[in-house]
Design a protein around this motif. Structure first.
Motif, PDB file in Angstrom:
ATOM      1  N   LEU A 153       0.838  -1.208   0.000  1.00 31.88           N
ATOM      2  CA  LEU A 153       0.000   0.000   0.000  1.00 31.88           C
ATOM      3  C   LEU A 153       0.873   1.259   0.000  1.00 31.88           C
ATOM      4  CD1 LEU A 153      -2.885  -0.909   2.477  1.00 31.88           C
ATOM      5  CD2 LEU A 153      -2.988  -0.798  -0.010  1.00 31.88           C
ATOM      6  N   GLU A 154       1.977   1.213   0.690  1.00 35.19           N
ATOM      7  CA  GLU A 154       2.880   2.364   0.695  1.00 35.19           C
ATOM      8  C   GLU A 154       3.421   2.625  -0.707  1.00 35.19           C
ATOM      9  OE1 GLU A 154       4.910   5.639   1.759  1.00 35.19           O
ATOM     10  OE2 GLU A 154       3.450   4.557   2.984  1.00 35.19           O
ATOM     11  N   ARG A 155       3.747   1.558  -1.426  1.00 35.56           N
ATOM     12  CA  ARG A 155       4.240   1.726  -2.797  1.00 35.56           C
ATOM     13  C   ARG A 155       3.139   2.275  -3.705  1.00 35.56           C
ATOM     14  NH1 ARG A 155       6.793  -3.758  -4.624  1.00 35.56           N
ATOM     15  NH2 ARG A 155       7.036  -2.535  -6.556  1.00 35.56           N
ATOM     16  N   ILE A 156       1.907   1.780  -3.528  1.00 29.86           N
ATOM     17  CA  ILE A 156       0.793   2.309  -4.318  1.00 29.86           C
ATOM     18  C   ILE A 156       0.575   3.786  -3.994  1.00 29.86           C
ATOM     19  CG2 ILE A 156      -1.719   2.194  -4.641  1.00 29.86           C
ATOM     20  CD1 ILE A 156      -1.481  -0.852  -4.282  1.00 29.86           C
ATOM     21  N   GLY A 157       0.605   4.121  -2.715  1.00 32.21           N
ATOM     22  CA  GLY A 157       0.445   5.525  -2.327  1.00 32.21           C
ATOM     23  C   GLY A 157       1.522   6.408  -2.925  1.00 32.21           C
ATOM     24  N   ALA A 158       2.752   5.905  -2.984  1.00 31.00           N
ATOM     25  CA  ALA A 158       3.843   6.698  -3.571  1.00 31.00           C
ATOM     26  C   ALA A 158       3.617   6.935  -5.055  1.00 31.00           C
ATOM     27  CB  ALA A 158       5.175   5.982  -3.342  1.00 31.00           C
ATOM     28  N   VAL A 159       3.096   5.920  -5.773  1.00 28.71           N
ATOM     29  CA  VAL A 159       2.783   6.090  -7.197  1.00 28.71           C
ATOM     30  C   VAL A 159       1.716   7.174  -7.372  1.00 28.71           C
ATOM     31  CG1 VAL A 159       1.749   4.971  -9.215  1.00 28.71           C
ATOM     32  CG2 VAL A 159       3.472   3.759  -7.868  1.00 28.71           C
ATOM     33  N   LEU A 160       0.665   7.122  -6.546  1.00 29.76           N
ATOM     34  CA  LEU A 160      -0.407   8.113  -6.656  1.00 29.76           C
ATOM     35  C   LEU A 160       0.098   9.516  -6.321  1.00 29.76           C
ATOM     36  CD1 LEU A 160      -3.389   6.158  -5.045  1.00 29.76           C
ATOM     37  CD2 LEU A 160      -2.943   6.518  -7.468  1.00 29.76           C
ATOM     38  N   ASP A 161       0.984   9.632  -5.351  1.00 31.19           N
ATOM     39  CA  ASP A 161       1.514  10.938  -4.974  1.00 31.19           C
ATOM     40  C   ASP A 161       2.373  11.539  -6.088  1.00 31.19           C
ATOM     41  OD1 ASP A 161       0.279  10.638  -2.555  1.00 31.19           O
ATOM     42  OD2 ASP A 161       2.109  10.187  -1.420  1.00 31.19           O
ATOM     43  N   ALA A 162       3.122  10.695  -6.778  1.00 30.95           N
ATOM     44  CA  ALA A 162       4.103  11.190  -7.747  1.00 30.95           C
ATOM     45  C   ALA A 162       3.518  11.464  -9.128  1.00 30.95           C
ATOM     46  CB  ALA A 162       5.248  10.173  -7.882  1.00 30.95           C
ATOM     47  N   CYS A 163       2.365  10.874  -9.444  1.00 33.72           N
ATOM     48  CA  CYS A 163       1.825  11.014 -10.807  1.00 33.72           C
ATOM     49  C   CYS A 163       1.216  12.407 -10.997  1.00 33.72           C
ATOM     50  CB  CYS A 163       0.806   9.923 -11.085  1.00 33.72           C
ATOM     51  SG  CYS A 163      -0.749  10.114 -10.188  1.00 33.72           S
ATOM     52  N   GLU A 164       0.919  12.710 -12.253  1.00 36.04           N
ATOM     53  CA  GLU A 164       0.311  13.996 -12.598  1.00 36.04           C
ATOM     54  C   GLU A 164      -1.167  13.863 -12.969  1.00 36.04           C
ATOM     55  OE1 GLU A 164       1.728  16.879 -12.327  1.00 36.04           O
ATOM     56  OE2 GLU A 164       3.676  16.071 -11.718  1.00 36.04           O
ATOM     57  N   ARG A 165      -1.545  12.747 -13.558  1.00 36.45           N
ATOM     58  CA  ARG A 165      -2.908  12.595 -14.098  1.00 36.45           C
ATOM     59  C   ARG A 165      -3.457  11.212 -13.720  1.00 36.45           C
ATOM     60  NH1 ARG A 165       0.589  14.049 -17.595  1.00 36.45           N
ATOM     61  NH2 ARG A 165       0.552  12.009 -18.632  1.00 36.45           N
ATOM     62  N   PRO A 166      -3.850  11.023 -12.451  1.00 38.97           N
ATOM     63  CA  PRO A 166      -4.286   9.695 -12.011  1.00 38.97           C
ATOM     64  C   PRO A 166      -5.703   9.361 -12.472  1.00 38.97           C
ATOM     65  CG  PRO A 166      -4.483  11.255 -10.220  1.00 38.97           C
ATOM     66  CD  PRO A 166      -3.834  12.003 -11.354  1.00 38.97           C
ATOM     67  N   ALA A 167      -5.933   8.064 -12.649  1.00 35.28           N
ATOM     68  CA  ALA A 167      -7.270   7.538 -12.906  1.00 35.28           C
ATOM     69  C   ALA A 167      -7.538   6.408 -11.925  1.00 35.28           C
ATOM     70  CB  ALA A 167      -7.389   7.024 -14.333  1.00 35.28           C
TER      71      ALA A 167
ATOM     72  N   GLY B 111      -5.947   6.694 -21.958  1.00 30.83           N
ATOM     73  CA  GLY B 111      -4.702   7.147 -22.566  1.00 30.83           C
ATOM     74  C   GLY B 111      -4.136   8.426 -21.997  1.00 30.83           C
ATOM     75  N   ALA B 112      -4.961   9.294 -21.401  1.00 31.40           N
ATOM     76  CA  ALA B 112      -4.468  10.577 -20.890  1.00 31.40           C
ATOM     77  C   ALA B 112      -3.878  10.468 -19.492  1.00 31.40           C
ATOM     78  CB  ALA B 112      -5.605  11.598 -20.887  1.00 31.40           C
ATOM     79  N   HIS B 113      -3.888   9.275 -18.905  1.00 31.29           N
ATOM     80  CA  HIS B 113      -3.498   9.128 -17.501  1.00 31.29           C
ATOM     81  C   HIS B 113      -2.131   8.459 -17.387  1.00 31.29           C
ATOM     82  CE1 HIS B 113      -7.515  10.355 -16.286  1.00 31.29           C
ATOM     83  NE2 HIS B 113      -7.993   9.532 -17.204  1.00 31.29           N
ATOM     84  N   ASP B 114      -1.346   8.910 -16.394  1.00 31.63           N
ATOM     85  CA  ASP B 114      -0.020   8.324 -16.192  1.00 31.63           C
ATOM     86  C   ASP B 114       0.026   7.353 -15.015  1.00 31.63           C
ATOM     87  OD1 ASP B 114      -0.367  10.297 -14.302  1.00 31.63           O
ATOM     88  OD2 ASP B 114       1.650  11.113 -14.472  1.00 31.63           O
ATOM     89  N   ALA B 115      -1.070   7.239 -14.237  1.00 33.46           N
ATOM     90  CA  ALA B 115      -1.185   6.242 -13.176  1.00 33.46           C
ATOM     91  C   ALA B 115      -2.628   5.755 -13.135  1.00 33.46           C
ATOM     92  CB  ALA B 115      -0.778   6.818 -11.828  1.00 33.46           C
ATOM     93  N   ILE B 116      -2.811   4.445 -13.054  1.00 36.00           N
ATOM     94  CA  ILE B 116      -4.143   3.839 -13.057  1.00 36.00           C
ATOM     95  C   ILE B 116      -4.239   2.946 -11.830  1.00 36.00           C
ATOM     96  CG2 ILE B 116      -5.722   2.310 -14.287  1.00 36.00           C
ATOM     97  CD1 ILE B 116      -4.053   3.209 -16.861  1.00 36.00           C
ATOM     98  N   PHE B 117      -5.178   3.259 -10.960  1.00 38.30           N
ATOM     99  CA  PHE B 117      -5.383   2.509  -9.726  1.00 38.30           C
ATOM    100  C   PHE B 117      -6.720   1.786  -9.823  1.00 38.30           C
ATOM    101  CE2 PHE B 117      -6.029   2.870  -4.837  1.00 38.30           C
ATOM    102  CZ  PHE B 117      -5.626   1.556  -4.680  1.00 38.30           C
TER     103      PHE B 117
END
Length: 547
Positions: free
Chosen positions: A204-218, A279-285
């Motif tokens: 979960l910490e790794r997922i949270g870090a991805v969400l924090d660092a991205c610009e356009r999450p989905a 396609g417009a998103h750089d992180a997909i959760f």
């Protein structure tokens, strides 16, 4: 339509020191865990189970086994607790298999019991015996058993309940010989079994870090969010990250309000279209759904090039085939709460809200009303807090535009694609939610798989409005045919359904109904039908003739 197993104080049916039977021990355990409604269609090998039927239990009769399982599924999803199902041996289980498959895909906790011939004559291949009974429902049950001894039946039921309730939830199966019920048995000891687990904090910490660092999450949400009562937490997490929120393909519940400004729509079950829409998103959760469910063969990447894929899912089997990225396994609500407990990320600008669809227009003179017009009208006259149970596959894309669902726990359909679920599921939901109005939105073809459910609704005087969209065809198959090489306007065999009169069919089971073909009359008919339904009057039916 979520919740957890109710905690009941033990209610002993036998005096201390009195010998217990298998029946006594099973009824006592079922009472303790809240399985006091038995969904069933009777057969000879089940009769011994119901002798001295307890006054605090309820027998819910379905006129065919698929109806029985569908009602139990809707009831279990609406209560959040496993439902108890009783079927006849091989033939009854066979009739029920379509909706057992759907319950497995829906992740619905069901304890399915089936009668078996007496142990003493099983070596002689007797009439109505189930050969290899435990194999028949596989692989669409989580666990299957015919206990080795009669005395083992109560413990088998207790184990079955625990397995059904453990995430990912699902149906389980116990075959019980007819002569077991009167055999002596011990009361099942008091027990507590964990039903959920917390996802790995490191993942979960790794997922949270991805969400924090991205610009356009989905975010892509699925039915497990609603099953875990986590929709409110997902809304908070999406707002925190300013993430657009999509619904995963083939999702059977509402896990995010479709009127929220961050809601971005529904993903189709096609690989290339999913990649295009994301396609417009750089992180997909992906939360509470597979990543991703496909209906047709595709090619190319599973996510847009350069995008990071993360997933939170309650099923380790699904996590195992996730094509790439990070997959954390555990309960949705606990996992999202842990993500919310992290420090807030940098502020992002909210994305623009989704474009509003144009209003559906009434038909020209002499033409049938469109499905869009019919569903837009239903949306305008219904109580938005009411519950919709849907099984109109060809109309679903239109429904997703013109009948938005704004609240978790108020929408249900099948995850499996198998027909014959919606009408009985609506009965189960209404039974679990006394006094709440339920709309069963059903296609004409779908309704004929389990139309006997209307009878059960009438007998229990349930507040259901059955809305049948009658386009006189299996429209989903006709619409899907070009994907498999059919030429435009080419005839698709076996897909026309002329001559069905649903008002007459409903009347034969005691349910009043109205057929409406004029668009101008639809709002009034629906309003009267919805207002007529209450706990005293029972169900009603509206048959809408659509293009």
């Amino acid at each position: 339509m979520t919740g957890s197993a109710p905690q009941h104080k033990p209610a002993h049916t036998k005096e201390r020191g009195t010998q217990w039977s298998v029946r006594d021990a099973v009824i006592d355990f079922a009472r303790r865990v809240g399985m006091t409604s038995i969904f069933a269609n009777p057969g000879s090998t089940e009769l011994p189970m119901f002798r001295d039927f307890p006054a605090d239990f309820r027998y819910v009769l379905g006129l065919q086994e698929a109806v029985v399982v569908g009602m139990a599924d809707g009831y279990a999803q609406a209560t959040g607790n496993a439902a108890l199902v009783n079927l006849h041996s091989a033939a009854g289980v066979g009739n029920a298999m379509g909706n057992i498959f759907t319950a497995f895909r829906n992740r619905t906790p069901l304890v399915v019991t089936a009668g078996q011939q007496a142990r003493s004559i099983l070596p002689f291949d007797p009439f109505l015996a189930a050969t290899q009974a435990t194999e028949l429902p596989k692989p669409y049950v989580k666990w299957s058993i015919e206990p080795a001894r009669a005395q083992d039946v109560p413990l088998a039921i207790a184990r079955a309940y625990a397995i059904a309730m453990q995430e990912p939830r699902g149906p389980v199966f116990v075959s019980i010989p007819a002569d077991d019920w009167d055999q002596p048995a011990e009361r099942v000891a008091e027990r507590e079994v964990a039903h959920v687990m917390r996802p790995d904090p490191a993942l979960l910490e790794r997922i949270g870090a991805v969400l924090d660092a991205c610009e356009r999450p989905a975010f892509v949400v699925g039915g497990a969010v609603d099953r875990a009562d986590a929709a409110a937490e997902v809304v908070r997490l999406a707002e925190r990250h300013a993430a657009r929120v999509y619904v995963a393909p083939m999702t059977g519940r509402c896990s995010f309000p479709e009127t929220h400004r961050l809601f971005a729509g529904f993903l189709p079950a096609m690989r290339e279209r999913i990649v295009e829409m994301l396609g417009a998103h750089d992180a997909i959760f992906v939360i509470g759904a597979p990543a991703f469910t496909y209906h047709v063969e595709g090619s190319g990447p599973h996510v847009p090039p350069g995008a990071r894929l993360c997933q939170l899912i309650d099923d380790p089997g699904v996590a195992a085939w996730t094509p790439q990225g990070i997959a954390a396994v555990g309960n949705m609500r606990l996992g999202v709460q842990d993500l919310l407990a992290r420090a807030a990320p940098k502020a992002r600008e909210l994305p623009a809200p989704r474009a509003v669809a144009p209003r559906a227009l009434p038909p020209a003179q002499g033409e049938r009303m469109s499905v869009a017009f019919a569903l837009q009208t239903l949306a305008e006259v219904r109580d938005p807090e009411g519950i919709v149970v849907e099984e109109a596959p060809s109309s679903r894309p239109v429904m997703q535009t013109y009948l938005p669902i704004a609240r978790a726990g108020t929408f249900l359909t099948m995850d499996s694609g198998g027909l014959g679920y919606g009408m009985p599921a609506a009965v189960g939901v209404a039974l679990a939610r006394p006094g709440e109005r339920v709309i069963a939105l059903i296609g004409d073809g779908s309704s004929m798989y389990s139309i006997q459910a209307i009878w059960s609704a009438v007998q229990m005087r349930l507040p259901i409005t059955f809305v049948i969209l009658n386009n006189t065809r299996y429209a989903a198959l006709q619409d899907f045919a070009p994907v498999f090489g059919f030429a435009p306007n080419e005839t698709v065999q076996g897909t026309d359904l002329p001559g069905l009169d649903f008002v007459t069919i409903a009347a034969g089971m005691g349910c009043p109904g109205v057929r409406v073909s004029e668009a101008a009359e639809l709002a009034g008919v629906l309003r009267r039908a919805l207002n007529a339904v209450d706990v005293k009057s029972g169900p009603t039916l509206v048959e809408a003739i659509v293009a």
